[in-house]
Design a protein around this motif. Structure first.
Motif, mmCIF file in Angstrom:
data_model
loop_
_atom_site.group_PDB
_atom_site.id
_atom_site.type_symbol
_atom_site.label_atom_id
_atom_site.label_comp_id
_atom_site.label_asym_id
_atom_site.label_seq_id
_atom_site.Cartn_x
_atom_site.Cartn_y
_atom_site.Cartn_z
ATOM 1 N N UNK A 426 48.235 -20.334 28.066
ATOM 2 C CA UNK A 426 47.390 -19.581 27.135
ATOM 3 C C UNK A 426 46.129 -20.376 26.804
ATOM 4 N N UNK A 427 45.082 -19.644 26.470
ATOM 5 C CA UNK A 427 43.853 -20.205 25.914
ATOM 6 C C UNK A 427 43.677 -19.643 24.517
ATOM 7 N N UNK A 428 43.351 -20.528 23.572
ATOM 8 C CA UNK A 428 43.093 -20.113 22.195
ATOM 9 C C UNK A 428 41.599 -20.304 21.925
ATOM 10 N N UNK A 429 40.807 -19.230 22.022
ATOM 11 C CA UNK A 429 39.353 -19.359 21.913
ATOM 12 C C UNK A 429 38.910 -19.915 20.558
ATOM 13 N N UNK A 430 37.889 -20.756 20.622
ATOM 14 C CA UNK A 430 37.222 -21.258 19.424
ATOM 15 C C UNK A 430 35.729 -21.030 19.634
ATOM 16 N N UNK A 431 35.269 -19.837 19.267
ATOM 17 C CA UNK A 431 33.911 -19.401 19.567
ATOM 18 C C UNK A 431 33.233 -18.961 18.280
ATOM 19 N N UNK A 432 32.008 -19.416 18.100
ATOM 20 C CA UNK A 432 31.241 -19.054 16.912
ATOM 21 C C UNK A 432 30.256 -17.932 17.237
ATOM 22 N N UNK A 433 30.255 -16.897 16.427
ATOM 23 C CA UNK A 433 29.274 -15.804 16.500
ATOM 24 C C UNK A 433 29.194 -15.177 17.886
ATOM 25 N N UNK A 434 30.323 -14.953 18.518
ATOM 26 C CA UNK A 434 30.281 -14.329 19.829
ATOM 27 C C UNK A 434 29.715 -12.915 19.741
ATOM 28 N N UNK A 435 28.810 -12.615 20.666
ATOM 29 C CA UNK A 435 28.273 -11.265 20.812
ATOM 30 C C UNK A 435 28.368 -10.895 22.284
ATOM 31 N N UNK A 436 29.039 -9.819 22.567
ATOM 32 C CA UNK A 436 29.195 -9.382 23.940
ATOM 33 C C UNK A 436 30.429 -9.994 24.592
ATOM 34 N N UNK A 437 30.900 -9.335 25.625
ATOM 35 C CA UNK A 437 32.067 -9.791 26.364
ATOM 36 C C UNK A 437 31.757 -11.086 27.098
ATOM 37 N N UNK A 438 32.681 -12.044 27.033
ATOM 38 C CA UNK A 438 32.600 -13.273 27.818
ATOM 39 C C UNK A 438 33.827 -13.338 28.725
ATOM 40 N N UNK A 490 28.850 -19.540 21.290
ATOM 41 C CA UNK A 490 28.805 -20.965 20.969
ATOM 42 C C UNK A 490 30.234 -21.486 21.008
ATOM 43 N N UNK A 491 30.495 -22.380 21.932
ATOM 44 C CA UNK A 491 31.849 -22.838 22.210
ATOM 45 C C UNK A 491 32.202 -24.062 21.375
ATOM 46 N N UNK A 492 33.338 -23.993 20.704
ATOM 47 C CA UNK A 492 33.841 -25.145 19.948
ATOM 48 C C UNK A 492 34.873 -25.913 20.756
ATOM 49 N N UNK A 493 36.082 -26.048 20.231
ATOM 50 C CA UNK A 493 37.159 -26.729 20.942
ATOM 51 C C UNK A 493 37.735 -25.829 22.032
ATOM 52 N N UNK A 494 38.153 -26.439 23.126
ATOM 53 C CA UNK A 494 38.932 -25.731 24.143
ATOM 54 C C UNK A 494 40.386 -26.102 23.902
ATOM 55 N N UNK A 495 41.175 -25.131 23.482
ATOM 56 C CA UNK A 495 42.570 -25.374 23.130
ATOM 57 C C UNK A 495 43.462 -24.510 24.022
#
Length: 504
Positions: A426-438, A490-495
């Motif tokens: 699993x990936x647990x996203x840590x993303x700030x202010x995401x806009x649009x599909x990534x 804006x990518x934070x930690x990759x967990x």
């Protein structure tokens, strides 16, 4: 078990992904490293719906006495001003079109002074046209490379006109800070012959008086040494002057017998092209003819910047198109950018590299801009693409209403110090202010030179807190990318959730 995976800010293009490891990222596009974390750059919006004729290689912004904002844009065919959002053609009468592409010839710093020169050869043009600008009060001064100096006084119904008695051929101009005269660099000397190391200046308060006398401050200086003058730029306390092989510093003295003093700051640190340097907070940043990146404080010692993108830029810079390299700052993010023609895409500016001055992190990607100028007195940075479209940058979250295509790819890493095979769950996203599909991909292999397997792509929806997938490998890389309008990430930690497997 859950594992945080972190990467140092910045892209490294000159090493293998396994060598880079977690010391950086190996590829990015339209991503900057702000406060040490990667995020998609700002968008851009059209300044005008009118496309410029020719390829733009010079921008200048100033305000007139009424405070109105003006943009001057010099192309290979025309000189424009944008006033009130509308473009007006003010091309001087009789000015012929310049070259879009450099054609080689003898090149920078080679050949005799009067033949095959960088800016004004006697028999043929070799170098793509660029423009140099300055403000004289509210009057615009404009100089196409190798031509004379023109002035325009804020009348959109009138063309720019040649300044009487100005040198016939000039490479670069400026009006030194708080000095009411213009200086010409790499120009026709007092005798009427072109000298690529000559510097001339007019008398104070008189743009038409260029002949030195006991009663005025007009003057001339011919720099010692070798190489041709490429550019001059003002900074705190003086002016930087670059030749193809040196950096000089110009200091105002004010004595009619010696108006300026010129000090050579360094050799082997010249300038690759007329627009390849910028000044920021009193210092200068530039690209040299060998593809190196340099910095210097006002009057200081030039220092080569260690760059993990230098070899990639140097190896792919389009042949003999050095004059097209264009440097700019994005002051809001304390960045210096260089746009350059990459031979993998053709002969026109197609890619960029950028340096974040606080962290030293580099970035790069594909963005075709032939001219770019930071906001300065304007509302936003302004830039022009090869088709003549003019944009404000760092505006909104789209590519002039379209999708921003971005990507970010890491170096290779072991998820555990034991270097065992790992099962990813699993990936647990840590993303700030995401806009649009990534989207997210995990790329794995067993050995540094082994075959890679790509797992995914897996969609990352806005606000999604978990992405389940199955993948295994010993050496892994991660890739994030997207194409959306509006767009931000804006990518934070990759967990990630991992489980060690048996083989080592």
């Amino acid at each position: 078990m859950r594992r945080n995976i972190t990467f140092a800010p910045g892209v490294v293009l000159d090493d293998t992904p396994f060598k880079v490891g977690q010391a950086g990222w190996v590829a990015c596009d339209k991503v900057r490293f702000h406060r040490n974390l990667p995020q998609v750059i700002g968008g851009w919006e059209a300044v005008t719906a009118t496309q410029l004729d020719g390829v733009c290689r010079g921008i200048h912004t100033w305000r007139d006495n009424d405070g109105a904002l003006n943009h001057a844009l010099g192309t290979t065919e025309e000189l424009y001003v944008i006033v009130g959002g509308d473009p007006f053609t003010i091309t001087p009468s009789g000015l012929s079109d310049g070259l879009v592409d450099s054609t080689g010839g003898q090149g920078y710093g080679t050949g005799t002074w009067s033949t095959g020169s960088y800016s004004r050869p006697s028999t043929a043009d070799y170098i793509a046209r660029t423009w140099s600008f300055a403000s004289y009060g509210e009057t615009l001064l404009a100089c196409p490379s190798g031509e004379t100096i023109y002035q325009w006084s804020n009348n959109t119904a009138s063309a720019a006109a040649a300044i009487t008695n100005a040198p016939a051929a000039v490479q670069s101009i400026l009006v030194p800070m708080e000095k009411r005269h213009v200086v010409a660099y790499g120009c026709t000397d007092i005798s009427g012959n072109y000298n690529p190391r000559a510097i001339r200046w007019s008398d104070f308060e008189d743009l038409t008086d260029w002949t030195p006398s006991a009663s005025n401050n007009a003057g001339q200086k011919v720099l010692e040494g070798s190489g041709r003058i490429v550019k001059a730029m003002s900074t705190t306390g003086g002016e930087f002057v670059w030749t193809t092989s040196e950096l000089w510093y110009q200091t105002y003295l004010g004595d009619p017998t010696q108006t300026y003093q010129f000090t050579r700051l360094g050799t082997g640190c010249g300038l690759i092209g007329p627009n390849a340097a910028v000044t920021f907070e009193g210092g200068a940043f530039w690209m040299s003819p060998d593809g190196g990146f340099w910095a210097c404080s006002a009057g200081g010692v030039p220092t080569r910047i260690t760059s993990p993108v230098e070899q990639d830029v140097r190896d792919n810079l389009a042949s003999v198109q050095d004059a097209k390299v264009y440097a700019a700052t994005v002051g809001t993010f304390r960045e210096v950018w260089w746009f350059y023609p990459d031979a993998r895409d053709g002969s026109e500016n197609s890619r960029y590299v950028s340096l974040q001055l606080d962290s030293g992190a580099w970035a790069g990607g594909e963005l075709a801009r032939t001219a770019f100028l930071d906001a300065g007195t304007g509302p936003s940075p302004i830039a022009v693409d090869p088709d003549g479209n003019v944009f404000y940058h760092e505006r909104g979250r789209s590519a002039n209403g379209g999708a921003i295509d971005w990507s970010l790819e890491s170096g290779g890493f072991y998820a555990q110090a034991s270097e065992r095979f790992i099962m990813y769950r699993s990936l647990y996203p840590d993303v700030e202010e995401q806009r649009g599909l990534a989207r997210f991909e995990l790329i794995t292999k067993e050995y540094p030179q082994g075959d890679e397997t790509t797992h995914g792509p897996y969609d990352l929806m806005v606000g999604q807190d978990r992405v389940d997938f199955r993948a295994s490998g010993r050496i892994s890389r991660v890739k994030f990318y997207g194409s959306a309008a509006p767009c931000f990430f804006r990518l934070g930690q990759i967990n990630m959730d991992i489980t060690p497997r048996g083989r080592r």
